[in-house]
Design an enzyme around this catalytic site. Structure first.
Site, PDB file in Angstrom:
ATOM      1  N   ASP A  16       0.842  -1.210   0.000  1.00  0.00           N
ATOM      2  CA  ASP A  16       0.000   0.000   0.000  1.00  0.00           C
ATOM      3  C   ASP A  16       0.872   1.254   0.000  1.00  0.00           C
ATOM      4  OD1 ASP A  16      -2.344  -1.579   0.169  1.00  0.00           O
ATOM      5  OD2 ASP A  16      -2.003  -1.812   2.318  1.00  0.00           O
TER       6      ASP A  16
ATOM      7  N   HIS B 295      -5.593  -3.518   5.527  1.00  0.00           N
ATOM      8  CA  HIS B 295      -5.209  -3.833   4.146  1.00  0.00           C
ATOM      9  C   HIS B 295      -6.393  -4.404   3.364  1.00  0.00           C
ATOM     10  CE1 HIS B 295      -2.819  -4.861   0.697  1.00  0.00           C
ATOM     11  NE2 HIS B 295      -3.226  -6.124   0.767  1.00  0.00           N
TER      12      HIS B 295
HETATM   13  N1  LIG Z   1      -0.479  -8.469   1.789  1.00  0.00           N
HETATM   14  C1  LIG Z   1      -0.542  -8.056   0.534  1.00  0.00           C
HETATM   15  O1  LIG Z   1      -0.337  -6.860   0.254  1.00  0.00           O
HETATM   16  C2  LIG Z   1      -0.825  -9.012  -0.571  1.00  0.00           C
HETATM   17  C3  LIG Z   1      -1.283 -10.277  -0.293  1.00  0.00           C
HETATM   18  N2  LIG Z   1      -1.524 -11.178  -1.304  1.00  0.00           N
HETATM   19  C4  LIG Z   1      -2.005 -12.511  -0.912  1.00  0.00           C
HETATM   20  O2  LIG Z   1      -0.931 -13.447  -0.945  1.00  0.00           O
HETATM   21  C5  LIG Z   1      -1.461 -14.773  -1.096  1.00  0.00           C
HETATM   22  C6  LIG Z   1      -0.672 -15.552  -2.133  1.00  0.00           C
HETATM   23  O3  LIG Z   1      -0.844 -14.984  -3.412  1.00  0.00           O
HETATM   24  P1  LIG Z   1      -0.140 -15.656  -4.708  1.00  0.00           P
HETATM   25  O4  LIG Z   1       1.264 -15.962  -4.434  1.00  0.00           O
HETATM   26  O5  LIG Z   1      -0.482 -14.802  -5.858  1.00  0.00           O
HETATM   27  O6  LIG Z   1      -0.962 -17.034  -4.805  1.00  0.00           O
HETATM   28  P2  LIG Z   1      -0.502 -18.379  -5.534  1.00  0.00           P
HETATM   29  O7  LIG Z   1      -1.707 -19.252  -5.623  1.00  0.00           O
HETATM   30  O8  LIG Z   1       0.233 -18.075  -6.791  1.00  0.00           O
HETATM   31  O9  LIG Z   1       0.541 -19.016  -4.523  1.00  0.00           O
HETATM   32  C7  LIG Z   1       0.162 -19.460  -3.264  1.00  0.00           C
HETATM   33  C8  LIG Z   1       1.056 -20.598  -2.873  1.00  0.00           C
HETATM   34  O10 LIG Z   1       0.657 -21.029  -1.569  1.00  0.00           O
HETATM   35  C9  LIG Z   1       0.821 -22.422  -1.550  1.00  0.00           C
HETATM   36  N3  LIG Z   1       0.086 -23.027  -0.436  1.00  0.00           N
HETATM   37  C10 LIG Z   1      -1.233 -23.327  -0.342  1.00  0.00           C
HETATM   38  N4  LIG Z   1      -1.474 -23.924   0.830  1.00  0.00           N
HETATM   39  C11 LIG Z   1      -0.301 -23.998   1.495  1.00  0.00           C
HETATM   40  C12 LIG Z   1       0.097 -24.512   2.754  1.00  0.00           C
HETATM   41  N5  LIG Z   1      -0.761 -25.088   3.587  1.00  0.00           N
HETATM   42  N6  LIG Z   1       1.391 -24.431   3.093  1.00  0.00           N
HETATM   43  C13 LIG Z   1       2.298 -23.828   2.259  1.00  0.00           C
HETATM   44  N7  LIG Z   1       1.984 -23.337   1.057  1.00  0.00           N
HETATM   45  C14 LIG Z   1       0.699 -23.428   0.678  1.00  0.00           C
HETATM   46  C15 LIG Z   1       0.346 -22.884  -2.916  1.00  0.00           C
HETATM   47  O11 LIG Z   1       0.801 -24.201  -3.201  1.00  0.00           O
HETATM   48  C16 LIG Z   1       0.940 -21.831  -3.802  1.00  0.00           C
HETATM   49  O12 LIG Z   1       2.214 -22.197  -4.279  1.00  0.00           O
HETATM   50  C17 LIG Z   1      -2.938 -14.579  -1.435  1.00  0.00           C
HETATM   51  O13 LIG Z   1      -3.723 -14.808  -0.287  1.00  0.00           O
HETATM   52  C18 LIG Z   1      -3.025 -13.123  -1.848  1.00  0.00           C
HETATM   53  O14 LIG Z   1      -4.304 -12.577  -1.660  1.00  0.00           O
HETATM   54  C19 LIG Z   1      -1.301 -10.847  -2.602  1.00  0.00           C
HETATM   55  C20 LIG Z   1      -0.836  -9.599  -2.943  1.00  0.00           C
HETATM   56  C21 LIG Z   1      -0.603  -8.568  -1.961  1.00  0.00           C
HETATM   57  O1  LIG Z   2      -5.791  -7.295  -4.065  1.00  0.00           O
HETATM   58  C1  LIG Z   2      -5.457  -8.451  -3.759  1.00  0.00           C
HETATM   59  O2  LIG Z   2      -6.230  -9.413  -3.697  1.00  0.00           O
HETATM   60  C2  LIG Z   2      -4.025  -8.688  -3.402  1.00  0.00           C
HETATM   61  C3  LIG Z   2      -3.588  -7.612  -2.503  1.00  0.00           C
HETATM   62  O3  LIG Z   2      -3.800  -7.653  -1.316  1.00  0.00           O
HETATM   63  C4  LIG Z   2      -3.036  -6.396  -3.103  1.00  0.00           C
HETATM   64  O4  LIG Z   2      -2.623  -6.400  -4.279  1.00  0.00           O
HETATM   65  O5  LIG Z   2      -2.978  -5.384  -2.394  1.00  0.00           O
END
Ligand SMILES: NC(=O)C1=CN([C@@H]2O[C@H](COP(=O)(O)OP(=O)(O)OC[C@H]3O[C@@H](n4cnc5c(N)ncnc54)[C@H](O)[C@@H]3O)[C@@H](O)[C@H]2O)C=CC1
Ligand SMILES: O=C([O-])CC(=O)C(=O)O
Length: 374
Positions: A189, A216
């Site tokens: 953010d 967030h």
């Molecule tokens: N805090 C923030 O600003 C942001 C948060 N996110 C969040 O981050 C998370 C991940 O996003 P992506 O990497 O794009 O998803 P993705 O689906 O590409 O990767 C997620 C990974 O987590 C793994 N996974 C699932 N269950 C698991 C477990 N029990 N133990 C270990 N690994 C496990 C999957 O196998 C996969 O490799 C989502 O919840 C998304 O909303 C995304 C962008 C920004």
């Molecule tokens: O928007 C989403 O789902 C992933 C996230 O938290 C971000 O990009 O800030």
């Protein structure tokens, strides 16, 4: 990007205060540790084979403050680890796949970064991810409590406004909760607010600081453009538009990716910046400041992002998310040293703050209730 370039990027804290900005030119900050040889630091990434996990693992491999990089996922990590391990930087890389290897992945970790879980598709809110991600985060935190209870936890998995309270409750039940060591990663953010502000104000983005408070998700993300530096004369309409774009930044990416997930590359960058700040705090570098969603008494909400001095190890300063609110915090050898105040708010920002509280409160309570089976 060369390692030297990356180091220079990581040296810049994402929402660094004046003190942090000053310290970033100091020898201490350049080195990333206070004195003597670089300490051994193990960083574990849970969800390392995912969209965020892979580029984040790459960036952590480029960080000279890391000596051991532990990559865990339910599958796919041996390949990611083999790939990343060939990069000629300091850390030793190991891949772990499947629950039976989770303990080994975590043992001895100083920092655990959690991007495990499902991402959004167009039309979904972050809260729509709760059903799946709450259980994933809960079980990972139970393992952290068992294998590395003293680690700093950087929670990326959404909905952050609920997953951080879930982690806190799990740690409390296990008797290992230390509010100084649990962070919701809201750095993206701040990264967005800086980029959008620099574009509108026509200033050098590298010089920009913008505190972001609250949580967030949507309106709970509250950038304080009145405190942005360098100062610029923006109209009320421009501030409103910048605020909305920052709040909707995640959705902008989700829609552009059209069903292929959410922000991964910018999130990996933001996650690398934040964990670098945590490493510096652990290493005793003074005045490290970032924004994060942490436990806070800045408002009546238990979690909130605001300005804080970390109680963590020694002197890490960080913009802390209220542990129900995002805040500016100072980080140190034990994590958060001090939660800083919100500073003066404009009427518009004050209204935004009041407006975000009901949603943030309800997301926090939802996380707490989940752990207690309600
Ligand atoms: N805090 C923030 O600003 C942001 C948060 N996110 C969040 O981050 C998370 C991940 O996003 P992506 O990497 O794009 O998803 P993705 O689906 O590409 O990767 C997620 C990974 O987590 C793994 N996974 C699932 N269950 C698991 C477990 N029990 N133990 C270990 N690994 C496990 C999957 O196998 C996969 O490799 C989502 O919840 C998304 O909303 C995304 C962008 C920004
Ligand atoms: O928007 C989403 O789902 C992933 C996230 O938290 C971000 O990009 O800030």
């Amino acid at each position: 990007m060369t390692v030297a370039m990356l180091r220079s990027v990581l040296r810049r804290s994402s929402c660094s205060s004046t003190a942090a900005a000053a310290s970033s030119s100091s020898v201490l900050s350049r080195r990333g540790f206070a004195s003597g040889p670089a300490p051994e630091r193990k960083v574990a990434v849970l969800g390392a084979a995912g969209g965020i996990g892979q580029p984040l693992s790459l960036l952590m491999k480029l960080n000279p403050l890391v000596s051991s990089l532990s990559l865990y996922d339910i599958a796919g990590t041996p390949g990611v680890a083999a790939d990343v391990s060939h990069i000629n930087t300091r850390s030793e890389v190991k891949g772990y796949a499947g629950e039976e290897q989770l303990g080994q992945a975590l043992e001895g970790a100083d920092i655990v970064i959690i991007p495990a879980g499902v991402p959004r598709k167009p039309g979904m809110t972050r809260d729509d991810l709760f059903k799946i991600n709450a259980g994933i985060v809960k079980s990972l935190c139970e393992a952290i409590a068992k294998y590395c209870p003293n680690a700093l936890v950087n929670m990326i998995s959404n909905p952050v406004n609920s997953t951080v309270p879930i982690a806190a409750e799990v740690f409390k039940i296990k008797g290992v909760y230390d509010e100084r060591k649990l962070f919701g990663v809201t750095t993206l953010d701040v990264v967005r607010a800086k980029t959008f502000y620099a574009g509108k104000a026509k200033v050098n983005v590298a010089d920009v600081n913008v505190p972001v408070i609250g949580g967030h998700a949507g309106v709970t993300i509250l950038p304080l453009f009145s405190q942005a530096t360098p100062r610029a004369n923006l109209s009320d309409d421009e501030i409103t538009a910048l605020t909305k774009r920052t709040q909707d930044g995640g959705t902008e990416v989700v829609e552009a990716k059209a069903g292929k997930g959410s922000a991964t590359l910018s999130m990996a960058y933001a996650g690398a910046i934040f964990s670098d700040a945590c490493l510096k705090g652990l290493n005793g570098v003074p005045d490290v400041v970032e924004c994060s969603f942490v436990q806070s008494t800045v408002t009546e909400l238990p979690f909130f992002a605001s300005k804080v001095k970390s109680l963590l190890v020694r002197h890490l300063t960080l913009y802390k998310c209220f542990i129900l609110v995002l805040s500016l915090v100072r980080l140190g050898k034990n994590g958060v040293e001090e939660v800083l105040g919100l500073g003066p708010l404009t009427d518009y920002e004050q209204q935004g703050l009041e407006a975000l509280k009901p949603e943030l409160k309800s997301s926090i309570e939802k996380g707490i209730a989940f752990v207690h089976g309600n």
